[in-house]
Motif scaffolding. Sequence first.
Motif, PDB file in Angstrom:
ATOM      1  N   ALA A 126       0.824  -1.209   0.000  1.00  0.00           N
ATOM      2  CA  ALA A 126       0.000   0.000   0.000  1.00  0.00           C
ATOM      3  C   ALA A 126       0.854   1.253   0.000  1.00  0.00           C
ATOM      4  O   ALA A 126       0.481   2.279  -0.571  1.00  0.00           O
ATOM      5  CB  ALA A 126      -0.927  -0.008   1.221  1.00  0.00           C
ATOM      6  N   GLU A 127       2.049   1.191   0.635  1.00  0.00           N
ATOM      7  CA  GLU A 127       2.914   2.354   0.714  1.00  0.00           C
ATOM      8  C   GLU A 127       3.352   2.842  -0.663  1.00  0.00           C
ATOM      9  O   GLU A 127       3.658   4.020  -0.858  1.00  0.00           O
ATOM     10  CB  GLU A 127       4.168   2.032   1.548  1.00  0.00           C
ATOM     11  CG  GLU A 127       3.901   1.792   3.030  1.00  0.00           C
ATOM     12  CD  GLU A 127       3.657   0.327   3.343  1.00  0.00           C
ATOM     13  OE1 GLU A 127       3.300  -0.432   2.410  1.00  0.00           O
ATOM     14  OE2 GLU A 127       3.814  -0.078   4.502  1.00  0.00           O
ATOM     15  N   GLU A 138      -6.377   6.747   5.308  1.00  0.00           N
ATOM     16  CA  GLU A 138      -6.579   5.517   6.075  1.00  0.00           C
ATOM     17  C   GLU A 138      -5.681   5.472   7.302  1.00  0.00           C
ATOM     18  O   GLU A 138      -6.102   5.067   8.384  1.00  0.00           O
ATOM     19  CB  GLU A 138      -6.317   4.307   5.184  1.00  0.00           C
ATOM     20  CG  GLU A 138      -7.298   4.145   4.042  1.00  0.00           C
ATOM     21  CD  GLU A 138      -7.011   2.916   3.209  1.00  0.00           C
ATOM     22  OE1 GLU A 138      -6.258   2.038   3.678  1.00  0.00           O
ATOM     23  OE2 GLU A 138      -7.520   2.836   2.079  1.00  0.00           O
ATOM     24  N   ALA A 139      -4.430   5.891   7.131  1.00  0.00           N
ATOM     25  CA  ALA A 139      -3.474   5.807   8.237  1.00  0.00           C
ATOM     26  C   ALA A 139      -3.761   6.819   9.336  1.00  0.00           C
ATOM     27  O   ALA A 139      -3.555   6.546  10.519  1.00  0.00           O
ATOM     28  CB  ALA A 139      -2.051   5.994   7.705  1.00  0.00           C
ATOM     29  N   VAL A 140      -4.251   7.999   8.958  1.00  0.00           N
ATOM     30  CA  VAL A 140      -4.509   9.061   9.931  1.00  0.00           C
ATOM     31  C   VAL A 140      -6.019   9.290  10.005  1.00  0.00           C
ATOM     32  O   VAL A 140      -6.517  10.395   9.811  1.00  0.00           O
ATOM     33  CB  VAL A 140      -3.763  10.349   9.537  1.00  0.00           C
ATOM     34  CG1 VAL A 140      -3.779  11.356  10.705  1.00  0.00           C
ATOM     35  CG2 VAL A 140      -2.317  10.053   9.165  1.00  0.00           C
ATOM     36  N   SER A 141      -6.745   8.237  10.295  1.00  0.00           N
ATOM     37  CA  SER A 141      -8.204   8.321  10.379  1.00  0.00           C
ATOM     38  C   SER A 141      -8.633   8.875  11.745  1.00  0.00           C
ATOM     39  O   SER A 141      -7.876   8.801  12.721  1.00  0.00           O
ATOM     40  CB  SER A 141      -8.808   6.927  10.193  1.00  0.00           C
ATOM     41  OG  SER A 141      -8.465   6.097  11.281  1.00  0.00           O
ATOM     42  N   SER A 359       4.948   7.597   1.883  1.00  0.00           N
ATOM     43  CA  SER A 359       3.563   7.508   2.354  1.00  0.00           C
ATOM     44  C   SER A 359       3.534   7.100   3.816  1.00  0.00           C
ATOM     45  O   SER A 359       2.798   7.670   4.627  1.00  0.00           O
ATOM     46  CB  SER A 359       2.785   6.494   1.507  1.00  0.00           C
ATOM     47  OG  SER A 359       2.616   6.962   0.189  1.00  0.00           O
ATOM     48  N   TYR A 360       4.359   6.120   4.167  1.00  0.00           N
ATOM     49  CA  TYR A 360       4.413   5.636   5.547  1.00  0.00           C
ATOM     50  C   TYR A 360       4.983   6.709   6.474  1.00  0.00           C
ATOM     51  O   TYR A 360       4.389   7.041   7.506  1.00  0.00           O
ATOM     52  CB  TYR A 360       5.268   4.369   5.611  1.00  0.00           C
ATOM     53  CG  TYR A 360       5.418   3.788   6.998  1.00  0.00           C
ATOM     54  CD1 TYR A 360       4.551   2.806   7.453  1.00  0.00           C
ATOM     55  CD2 TYR A 360       6.429   4.226   7.855  1.00  0.00           C
ATOM     56  CE1 TYR A 360       4.686   2.276   8.731  1.00  0.00           C
ATOM     57  CE2 TYR A 360       6.553   3.709   9.129  1.00  0.00           C
ATOM     58  CZ  TYR A 360       5.681   2.731   9.560  1.00  0.00           C
ATOM     59  OH  TYR A 360       5.807   2.211  10.822  1.00  0.00           O
TER      60      TYR A 360
END
Length: 455
Positions: A126-127, A138-141, A359-360
């Motif tokens: 995904a990254e 998605e990561a910072v929901s 992205s990560y």
Amino acid sequence: MGILYAAGKEVNESGSCANNRWKTGGLAFAVEVDFDSRRQMRHNIQILHLLTVLPLALCWPARFVSALDQANPADQTAPTPTGFQEFLQSLWPLAEEKGVTRGTFDAAFVGLEPDPAAPAASNRQAEFDKALKSYLDEAVSPRRIARGRECLNRWQDELQQIERRFGVPREILLAAFGIETDFGKAKGEKDVVRSLATLAYRRQDRPVFRDELIGALVMLDKGGVGRAAMKGSWAGAMGGPQFLPSAFLKYAVSYAVRGSPDIWNNPLDSLASIANFLRQSGWQPGLSWGTEAILPKNFGFASLHGSFAAFAEEGVKSANGDPFPQGDATLFLPSGAAGPAFLLSANYWILKAYNNSDSYALSLSLLAQRIEGKPPPRGHWPKAEIFLSRTQKAEIQRLLESLGLYHGEIDGRFGQASRDAIHDFQLSIKAAPADGFATPELLDRLVAEVSGRPR
């Protein structure tokens, strides 16, 4: 001042902060990087980029996917129980060399059969295979931010002790813990020895899997870890930090500073181990990862690198009004000049040592800020986000290489080396803005430039 760099080799939404996806360890490998000289900054960034993609890696996805990506399917060994056991027994000299006892070796492999579910290859992360803004959402929901703040309050005193011990901010640790395993909820339930044994057998052309299997045996023999507890992903990544065995042996620590670290069931051991990894990889205490920046309307994009002070002299301001830190900075425009801008410090590249993906690393950084209570970025992302395929990105890298502008791996994964090469090409053709951002139009221009066709 130099940083001793440990080389590394690039979203789940359920669960809670109860004591309950891929990270690898690697062999120690260090190089001193000089951050005192401004003229060395760009060279340093190129070094850091290389360090985070070298095969002697510390973080699972980039390292393991690289090993799998480069494989020829014909080189993969089809699993058979007989051949599998013969292969495992052939590893005894290596295990013995690492000090593993024969009893531990035999107990680990007796009756073991290959896992038919273990993938022989995986080329999707995904990254790298999702637009940065989509990954970030998605990561910072909101749910993850709320859970991170809950953990921050629950472990306030303990996190303060970990931060004092290692010098890594508690919000950074919680953000990594949250993105890796959703605060300890999604750690994986695979038998790590079986998973690594299967990968080592099927991918005998890639010794990284064999070496991690030997590391797992060392854990069983000397690491105070029981076989039943050694659960993880199909790739062997374990516990809250998602360490592979080599990373566990090098970086896992006990929060209480006694006994064996339990990264499976003790979240404080996981958080302390993440902190130890980052500090040993070169994290500078007291230095933020960077900041969102506001560029002046007449900003010239002459360089993506300089000191924070030099960017301030060009009219760049911090989006939150805080003063810039000292030291060198890199301008990062994840959606080009039309989107938000960030100035990255040396510590940002340490986050990329944990997972070699912008992205990560950017998602982790922004999640940490939100957990701390700071507002979201002010910059607006373009409604129609441009996202190139891995094939298109690899073609851009090849074309830039043919022009003598890019000297990295042709892998279809953009990092700072790719952005610098794009920026240099943009400057060479007087394209504005020279923001280091790749578009289909830039690809077309590269093709025309290399082939000699008119625009």
